[in-house]
Design an enzyme around this catalytic site. Structure first.
Site, PDB file in Angstrom:
ATOM      1  N   GLY A 212      -3.951  31.467  58.840  1.00  0.00           N
ATOM      2  CA  GLY A 212      -4.727  30.594  57.983  1.00  0.00           C
ATOM      3  C   GLY A 212      -6.166  30.500  58.427  1.00  0.00           C
ATOM      4  CB  THR A 224      -0.916  23.320  60.064  1.00  0.00           C
ATOM      5  OG1 THR A 224      -2.196  23.965  60.062  1.00  0.00           O
ATOM      6  CG2 THR A 224      -1.102  21.829  60.277  1.00  0.00           C
ATOM      7  CD  GLU A 277      -3.601  23.958  55.599  1.00  0.00           C
ATOM      8  OE1 GLU A 277      -3.858  23.977  56.821  1.00  0.00           O
ATOM      9  OE2 GLU A 277      -4.446  23.656  54.728  1.00  0.00           O
ATOM     10  CG  PHE A 307      -9.751  11.654  56.238  1.00  0.00           C
ATOM     11  CD1 PHE A 307      -9.170  10.529  56.792  1.00  0.00           C
ATOM     12  CD2 PHE A 307      -8.964  12.512  55.482  1.00  0.00           C
ATOM     13  CE1 PHE A 307      -7.822  10.264  56.600  1.00  0.00           C
ATOM     14  CE2 PHE A 307      -7.621  12.259  55.293  1.00  0.00           C
ATOM     15  CZ  PHE A 307      -7.040  11.129  55.852  1.00  0.00           C
TER      16      PHE A 307
END
Length: 382
Positions: A212, A224, A277, A307
């Site tokens: 990823g 992850t 994920e 966030f």
């Protein structure tokens, strides 16, 4: 109170939005509507309810809350729409059904909602409407009713919600999984476990672990996994973006581990594609790139969130993991650890997500990623 849970399918308003979204040159909304409507009509029996709709309807029905359907669908087509997997619940949950060809003017006029309120014997001001289409939101507002919007189009098509409004749009939700009845004076759900919502049916997903973004371990300290997007395409395209929990296994091993995962675009990092994920809640000595990862997703934890700092993101991920660990101790959820699909050689299709929504209809399938991306452009996730 009543819920508008069975929409009109591809209305002309929605068709124009699809034309605009895709930039279809030389194609009019009427042309797309004329070509897509027969395809949809032939497939109504395959349509499933939106995620969370079955849970909400069953809950309100058990609580004795009167409900009706106010739909633009002609009466002749309505029976076909409720002939699918959700048919029994839909037929039993509602005390009244008012169709678009039974009133003088369709949405965005208020006629169908006012007729539904009369059928229930309830004042319009005492009704709460759940709508997915902008024209339906306008119609309910014109009827003097409060509206919760669950968008099927980009959020820019909907009014800004006013929680204190006595009529009109009071809330916009990513999905009905985030609906809180008590916020609207209705009996609260009682099925949450450690603050998470058990999924029924569960999702069973399998795919190859691929490399990823490399940020999970390096930036977050959270390793992850990433599933091959080719496996997920079309299966999770309509899954509600958010944070989920469940059980995982990989490779030839029969060992099963708790996991928490995100489904979405993660705008905190500017993802361009929808990803899945999972984070397996166990310490592994080696990575497992190229292995088959098998998931049983049985919990919905929360919607995506924005966030403002990396620290806040990491703290929330660990909170999600704690919720998952606690919830999976519940006997009904712990039982999914023994799901046969988690075992190697279970010979399933690569991916199955049973709660795919009614928006997987053929004429809109090609807009899935674009529309979802527009809906989630202002949100962040795990």
């Amino acid at each position: 109170m009543f819920i508008s849970a069975v929409g009109p399918g591809i209305t002309r308003c929605m068709t124009q939005a699809v034309v605009n979204l895709l930039g279809l040159e030389g194609v009019s909304a009427q042309q797309l509507y004329d070509e897509s409507e027969p395809l949809l009509t032939a497939r109504w029996g395959e349509v499933r309810m939106l995620p969370g709709a079955g849970r909400l309807l069953a809950h309100l029905r058990a609580a004795g809350v009167p409900m009706a359907v106010a739909t633009s669908t002609p009466r002749a087509s309505f029976a076909a729409k409720i002939s699918g997997p959700a048919g029994a619940l839909l037929q039993d949950a509602f005390q009244a059904v008012v169709c678009g060809d039974e009133v003088e003017s369709g949405k965005p006029a208020p006629d169908v909602f006012l007729a539904a309120a009369r059928a229930l014997g309830v004042a319009p001001g005492d009704c709460l409407v759940v709508e997915d289409a902008p024209t339906g939101v306008q119609a309910a507002a014109a009827a003097g009713m409060r509206v919760v919007a669950v968008p099927s189009l980009p959020k820019s098509e909907y009014p800004t919600p006013d929680p204190d409004a006595t009529s009109g749009c009071c809330q916009v939700l990513p999905s009905l999984l985030d609906f809180r009845p008590e916020a609207h004076g209705l009996p609260p759900f009682t099925d949450a476990v450690a603050g998470a919502i058990p999924l029924d049916p569960v999702w069973r997903i399998a795919g190859t672990v691929v490399r990823g973004f490399g940020r999970g371990s390096k930036e977050l300290g959270i390793p992850t996994a990433n599933l091959d997007r080719a496996c997920l395409h079309g299966q999770l395209a309509q899954a509600v973006t958010g944070i989920y929990g469940g059980w995982a296994a990989f490779g030839p091993s029969p060992a099963v581990y708790p996991m928490v995962m995100s489904v979405g675009f993660n705008p905190f990092y500017g993802n361009e594609e929808k990803t899945c994920e999972p984070w397996l809640l166990h310490e592994f000595e080696d990575d497992f790139y190229g292995e088959e990862l098998r998931l049983v997703v049985c919990l919905y934890i929360r919607p995506e969130a924005d966030f403002t700092s990396l620290e806040a993101l990491v703290a929330r991920i660990h909170q999600d993991a704690a919720v998952t660990r606690e919830a999976l101790q519940h006997p009904a959820l712990a039982a999914h650890r023994g799901d046969p699909s988690l075992q190697p050689g279970s010979h399933r299709a690569p991916c199955t997500a049973p709660d795919a929504t009614a928006r997987t209809e053929a004429a809109t399938a090609r807009t899935d990623d674009a529309a979802t991306r527009a809906d989630d452009a202002t949100n962040g996730n795990l």
